[in-house]
Design an enzyme around this catalytic site. Structure first.
Site, PDB file in Angstrom:
ATOM      1  N   ASN A   9     -35.009  32.508 -51.760  1.00 18.49           N
ATOM      2  CA  ASN A   9     -33.970  33.376 -51.191  1.00 18.49           C
ATOM      3  C   ASN A   9     -33.000  33.724 -52.319  1.00 18.49           C
ATOM      4  O   ASN A   9     -32.217  32.883 -52.743  1.00 18.49           O
ATOM      5  CB  ASN A   9     -33.257  32.608 -50.062  1.00 18.49           C
ATOM      6  CG  ASN A   9     -32.077  33.377 -49.500  1.00 18.49           C
ATOM      7  OD1 ASN A   9     -31.894  34.560 -49.778  1.00 18.49           O
ATOM      8  ND2 ASN A   9     -31.263  32.701 -48.701  1.00 18.49           N
ATOM      9  N   TRP A  10     -33.068  34.960 -52.789  1.00 19.37           N
ATOM     10  CA  TRP A  10     -32.243  35.349 -53.952  1.00 19.37           C
ATOM     11  C   TRP A  10     -30.819  35.675 -53.547  1.00 19.37           C
ATOM     12  O   TRP A  10     -29.974  35.921 -54.397  1.00 19.37           O
ATOM     13  CB  TRP A  10     -32.884  36.537 -54.678  1.00 19.37           C
ATOM     14  CG  TRP A  10     -34.249  36.268 -55.240  1.00 19.37           C
ATOM     15  CD1 TRP A  10     -34.960  35.107 -55.154  1.00 19.37           C
ATOM     16  CD2 TRP A  10     -35.070  37.183 -55.987  1.00 19.37           C
ATOM     17  NE1 TRP A  10     -36.178  35.231 -55.784  1.00 19.37           N
ATOM     18  CE2 TRP A  10     -36.267  36.510 -56.308  1.00 19.37           C
ATOM     19  CE3 TRP A  10     -34.917  38.508 -56.407  1.00 19.37           C
ATOM     20  CZ2 TRP A  10     -37.288  37.105 -57.034  1.00 19.37           C
ATOM     21  CZ3 TRP A  10     -35.939  39.108 -57.130  1.00 19.37           C
ATOM     22  CH2 TRP A  10     -37.110  38.408 -57.441  1.00 19.37           C
ATOM     23  N   LYS A  11     -30.561  35.735 -52.252  1.00 20.28           N
ATOM     24  CA  LYS A  11     -29.215  36.057 -51.734  1.00 20.28           C
ATOM     25  C   LYS A  11     -28.674  37.333 -52.392  1.00 20.28           C
ATOM     26  O   LYS A  11     -29.446  38.230 -52.708  1.00 20.28           O
ATOM     27  CB  LYS A  11     -28.274  34.863 -51.928  1.00 20.28           C
ATOM     28  CG  LYS A  11     -28.867  33.552 -51.403  1.00 20.28           C
ATOM     29  CD  LYS A  11     -27.857  32.472 -51.246  1.00 20.28           C
ATOM     30  CE  LYS A  11     -28.560  31.175 -50.906  1.00 20.28           C
ATOM     31  NZ  LYS A  11     -27.674  30.126 -50.500  1.00 20.28           N
ATOM     32  N   HIS A  95     -29.958  32.726 -41.168  1.00 15.79           N
ATOM     33  CA  HIS A  95     -29.498  31.853 -42.255  1.00 15.79           C
ATOM     34  C   HIS A  95     -28.064  31.410 -41.942  1.00 15.79           C
ATOM     35  O   HIS A  95     -27.282  32.170 -41.385  1.00 15.79           O
ATOM     36  CB  HIS A  95     -29.561  32.624 -43.578  1.00 15.79           C
ATOM     37  CG  HIS A  95     -29.360  31.738 -44.770  1.00 15.79           C
ATOM     38  ND1 HIS A  95     -28.119  31.299 -45.156  1.00 15.79           N
ATOM     39  CD2 HIS A  95     -30.248  31.200 -45.649  1.00 15.79           C
ATOM     40  CE1 HIS A  95     -28.251  30.535 -46.226  1.00 15.79           C
ATOM     41  NE2 HIS A  95     -29.531  30.453 -46.547  1.00 15.79           N
ATOM     42  N   GLU A  97     -25.530  31.208 -43.700  1.00 15.22           N
ATOM     43  CA  GLU A  97     -24.488  32.093 -44.261  1.00 15.22           C
ATOM     44  C   GLU A  97     -24.268  33.297 -43.354  1.00 15.22           C
ATOM     45  O   GLU A  97     -23.157  33.793 -43.224  1.00 15.22           O
ATOM     46  CB  GLU A  97     -24.883  32.517 -45.684  1.00 15.22           C
ATOM     47  CG  GLU A  97     -24.730  31.350 -46.658  1.00 15.22           C
ATOM     48  CD  GLU A  97     -25.619  31.405 -47.875  1.00 15.22           C
ATOM     49  OE1 GLU A  97     -26.219  32.455 -48.155  1.00 15.22           O
ATOM     50  OE2 GLU A  97     -25.730  30.368 -48.565  1.00 15.22           O
ATOM     51  N   GLU A 165     -32.471  23.805 -42.521  1.00 18.69           N
ATOM     52  CA  GLU A 165     -31.531  23.884 -43.636  1.00 18.69           C
ATOM     53  C   GLU A 165     -30.199  23.265 -43.220  1.00 18.69           C
ATOM     54  O   GLU A 165     -29.333  23.958 -42.655  1.00 18.69           O
ATOM     55  CB  GLU A 165     -31.298  25.343 -44.023  1.00 18.69           C
ATOM     56  CG  GLU A 165     -32.553  26.061 -44.479  1.00 18.69           C
ATOM     57  CD  GLU A 165     -32.230  27.139 -45.509  1.00 18.69           C
ATOM     58  OE1 GLU A 165     -32.790  27.070 -46.602  1.00 18.69           O
ATOM     59  OE2 GLU A 165     -31.403  28.008 -45.220  1.00 18.69           O
ATOM     60  N   GLY A 171     -26.560  25.019 -51.251  1.00 20.63           N
ATOM     61  CA  GLY A 171     -25.733  25.420 -52.390  1.00 20.63           C
ATOM     62  C   GLY A 171     -24.738  24.361 -52.831  1.00 20.63           C
ATOM     63  O   GLY A 171     -23.807  24.640 -53.578  1.00 20.63           O
ATOM     64  N   SER A 210     -30.500  22.794 -51.552  1.00 17.64           N
ATOM     65  CA  SER A 210     -30.409  22.207 -52.897  1.00 17.64           C
ATOM     66  C   SER A 210     -31.737  21.641 -53.407  1.00 17.64           C
ATOM     67  O   SER A 210     -31.763  20.574 -54.036  1.00 17.64           O
ATOM     68  CB  SER A 210     -29.304  21.144 -52.943  1.00 17.64           C
ATOM     69  OG  SER A 210     -28.056  21.728 -52.646  1.00 17.64           O
ATOM     70  N   GLY A 231     -32.817  28.399 -52.642  1.00 15.96           N
ATOM     71  CA  GLY A 231     -31.803  29.384 -53.011  1.00 15.96           C
ATOM     72  C   GLY A 231     -31.599  29.382 -54.516  1.00 15.96           C
ATOM     73  O   GLY A 231     -32.335  30.021 -55.270  1.00 15.96           O
ATOM     74  N   GLY A 232     -30.627  28.605 -54.972  1.00 18.55           N
ATOM     75  CA  GLY A 232     -30.237  28.587 -56.389  1.00 18.55           C
ATOM     76  C   GLY A 232     -31.405  28.456 -57.362  1.00 18.55           C
ATOM     77  O   GLY A 232     -31.495  29.216 -58.343  1.00 18.55           O
TER      78      GLY A 232
END
Ligand code: PEP
Length: 251
Positions: A9-11, A95, A97, A165, A171, A210, A231-232
């Site tokens: 997920n590149w956000k 998600h 977010e 998640e 994150g 993470s 993600g990251g």
């Protein structure tokens, strides 16, 4: 045997050129991969270009969100036929977010899941508890309720993917322990069986929060962890590829 899935997920990161380059590195690596699914979710603005890079390869394209209506006066939104048009096979739904910053409710998530399946796009449904909810011992209640509400009135589809998640792990650099992940994944599998019968238990359940090349080994070794949503660590080809390599070794 359930297949594995690694999704990135590149956000809200990467311009078109950066997206093309990252996608190309992943596509090049994917030529060595025979099993499993590799999915990447670039920002909307790069979907078309990334599709050109991934077309005909093992790497599948996801959007990070969608609207449930097909078209119309919904300024700023993107519909499922539009995502299909640009080559998306998957879409991330609910998600944390989006739930937190855009007030996405279980009801909206439910409408989106219905729409994804109508358009034959595979939804990656995200669920998870906050730190406070975990501390008060209501993780299963929260996750179970999110799943039941998201899937209300929705027929079984093999396309459905769940991503557990925990909000406190996204994150933050603080991943769930493999045991914590396994416990909730097993619970989710039981919830899916209670909704869809035995076949519900065969749906893919990913862990997200993470994940790095250092902790993937222990997480992916858990029986009910079928893959990860990253993600990251999906923003650099080295770390994303290292996560896939470790999965190939262990799954
Ligand atoms: C995510 O956004 O889905 C996620 C899991 O992020 P990170 O890996 O950075 O915690």
């Amino acid at each position: 045997m359930r297949r594995w899935m690694i999704a990135g997920n590149w956000k809200m990161n990467k311009n078109i050129e950066e997206s093309r380059k990252l996608a190309k590195d992943i596509v090049d690596f994917s030529k060595k991969v025979e099993s499993g699914d590799i999915v990447i979710a670039p920002p909307f603005t790069a979907l078309k270009e990334v599709y050109e890079v991934t077309r005909g390869s093992k790497v599948k394209l996801a959007a990070q969100n969608c609207h449930f209506e097909e078209k119309g006066a919904y300024t700023g939104e993107v519909s499922l036929p539009m995502l299909k048009d640009v080559g998306c096979t998957h879409v991330i739904i609910g998600h944390s977010e989006r739930r937190k910053y855009f007030s996405e409710s279980d009801n909206i998530v439910n409408k989106k899941i219905k729409a994804t399946l109508k358009w034959e796009v595979a939804p990656i449904l995200c669920v998870g508890e906050t730190e406070e909810e975990r501390d008060t011992g209501i993780t299963e209640y929260v996750v179970g309720t999110q799943i039941k509400k998201a899937l209300k009135g929705i027929e079984f589809s093999e396309k459905l993917v769940i991503a557990y998640e925990p909000v406190w792990a996204i994150g933050t650099g603080k991943n769930a322990t493999p045991q914590q992940a396994q416990e909730v994944h097993k619970f989710i599998r039981d919830v899916l069986r209670s909704i869809y019968g035995e076949k519900g238990g065969n749906l893919l359940i990913l862990y997200g929060g993470s994940v790095t090349p250092d902790n993937i080994g222990d997480l992916i070794s858990m029986e009910d962890v079928d893959g990860v949503l990253v993600g990251g660590a999906s923003l650099k080809s080295d770390s994303f590829i290292a996560i896939i390599e470790k999965t190939l070794e262990l799954k």
